[in-house]
Design a protein around this motif. Structure first.
Motif, PDB file in Angstrom:
ATOM      1  N   GLY A 130       0.836  -1.194   0.000  1.00 22.20           N
ATOM      2  CA  GLY A 130       0.000   0.000   0.000  1.00 22.20           C
ATOM      3  C   GLY A 130       0.865   1.235   0.000  1.00 22.20           C
ATOM      4  N   GLY A 131       1.381   1.602   1.157  1.00 26.59           N
ATOM      5  CA  GLY A 131       2.249   2.768   1.250  1.00 26.59           C
ATOM      6  C   GLY A 131       3.656   2.503   0.758  1.00 26.59           C
ATOM      7  N   THR A 132       4.035   1.234   0.755  1.00 29.34           N
ATOM      8  CA  THR A 132       5.366   0.853   0.290  1.00 29.34           C
ATOM      9  C   THR A 132       5.272  -0.305  -0.685  1.00 29.34           C
ATOM     10  OG1 THR A 132       5.752  -0.754   2.063  1.00 29.34           O
ATOM     11  CG2 THR A 132       6.415   1.520   2.497  1.00 29.34           C
ATOM     12  N   VAL A 133       6.304  -0.423  -1.508  1.00 32.27           N
ATOM     13  CA  VAL A 133       6.450  -1.549  -2.429  1.00 32.27           C
ATOM     14  C   VAL A 133       7.811  -2.165  -2.120  1.00 32.27           C
ATOM     15  CG1 VAL A 133       6.651  -2.243  -4.840  1.00 32.27           C
ATOM     16  CG2 VAL A 133       4.998  -0.472  -4.180  1.00 32.27           C
ATOM     17  N   SER A 134       7.833  -3.472  -1.831  1.00 33.57           N
ATOM     18  CA  SER A 134       9.017  -4.105  -1.269  1.00 33.57           C
ATOM     19  C   SER A 134       9.443  -5.351  -2.022  1.00 33.57           C
ATOM     20  CB  SER A 134       8.746  -4.508   0.187  1.00 33.57           C
ATOM     21  OG  SER A 134       8.334  -3.395   0.946  1.00 33.57           O
ATOM     22  N   VAL A 135      10.746  -5.578  -2.025  1.00 29.18           N
ATOM     23  CA  VAL A 135      11.351  -6.795  -2.552  1.00 29.18           C
ATOM     24  C   VAL A 135      12.124  -7.421  -1.397  1.00 29.18           C
ATOM     25  CG1 VAL A 135      13.024  -7.728  -4.200  1.00 29.18           C
ATOM     26  CG2 VAL A 135      11.523  -5.833  -4.879  1.00 29.18           C
ATOM     27  N   TYR A 136      11.956  -8.722  -1.204  1.00 29.30           N
ATOM     28  CA  TYR A 136      12.563  -9.413  -0.074  1.00 29.30           C
ATOM     29  C   TYR A 136      13.531 -10.503  -0.537  1.00 29.30           C
ATOM     30  CZ  TYR A 136       8.883  -7.216   2.663  1.00 29.30           C
ATOM     31  OH  TYR A 136       8.056  -6.294   3.264  1.00 29.30           O
ATOM     32  N   LEU A 137      14.621 -10.640   0.201  1.00 36.76           N
ATOM     33  CA  LEU A 137      15.612 -11.672  -0.056  1.00 36.76           C
ATOM     34  C   LEU A 137      16.434 -11.867   1.216  1.00 36.76           C
ATOM     35  CD1 LEU A 137      18.646 -10.185  -1.906  1.00 36.76           C
ATOM     36  CD2 LEU A 137      16.627  -8.810  -1.525  1.00 36.76           C
ATOM     37  N   ASP A 138      17.292 -12.856   1.208  1.00 37.45           N
ATOM     38  CA  ASP A 138      18.216 -13.078   2.318  1.00 37.45           C
ATOM     39  C   ASP A 138      19.630 -12.818   1.844  1.00 37.45           C
ATOM     40  OD1 ASP A 138      16.271 -13.848   4.138  1.00 37.45           O
ATOM     41  OD2 ASP A 138      16.543 -15.991   3.774  1.00 37.45           O
TER      42      ASP A 138
END
Length: 164
Positions: free
Chosen positions: A114-122
């Motif tokens: 919504g307020g943010t757009v995120s990409v996740y990884l380790d």
């Protein structure tokens, strides 16, 4: 004074991570993510390094003081969930995803919050990493003033279309 909130200008200045292999961690944060090394303690006999974006002294500290060769903590244990790096806009986040892919690092997933757009990884030591950008503040809330909270997964490759 004990009930007063923290000053609104306080920010997270840096994260300092224990890693198992300093060279491997540097390759990830320097090469795959693009942070530059601002200090390398190994020349002084200290197994640590500092990295930053821009001209800041350091956003990331890495060390092997008590963790050289160690395994990551097992799932289900307390500790760092992830460190988040804020990008200025969608285009720069897309460039970051492209850089990761160019270095053979594939993100786990991407989420529209919504307020943010995120990409996740380790990272190579199992530390969670979030790369994200904020939408304009006006888009953080609905018409009634409530925060827009979502957890909509999308293909992180969609961000590549906004990168040069």
């Amino acid at each position: 004074m004990q009930n007063e909130p923290v000053h609104p200008a306080v920010r997270v200045g840096h994260v300092h991570l224990r890693v198992a292999d300093l060279d491997r961690a540097l390759a990830f944060y320097r090469d795959a993510l693009g942070f530059h090394v601002t200090g390398d303690g190994r020349a002084a006999g200290l197994p640590m390094a500092f990295l930053a974006a821009g001209d800041y002294h350091h956003h990331i500290g890495l060390n092997t003081f008590e963790s050289a060769g160690a395994a990551p903590p097992p799932p289900g244990h307390a500790g760092l969930y992830h460190v988040a790096f804020l990008y200025p806009d969608r285009r720069e986040l897309g460039r970051a995803v492209g850089r990761l892919l160019d270095h053979g690092v594939v993100p786990d997933h991407a989420t529209d919050h919504g307020g943010t757009v995120s990409v996740y990884l380790d990272d190579p030591d199992g530390n969670g990493v979030e790369l994200y950008y904020d939408r304009p503040r006006a888009d953080w809330f609905d018409a009634a003033g409530r925060p827009v909270l979502k957890n909509d997964r999308f293909d992180f490759r969609d961000l590549l279309s906004t990168a040069p």
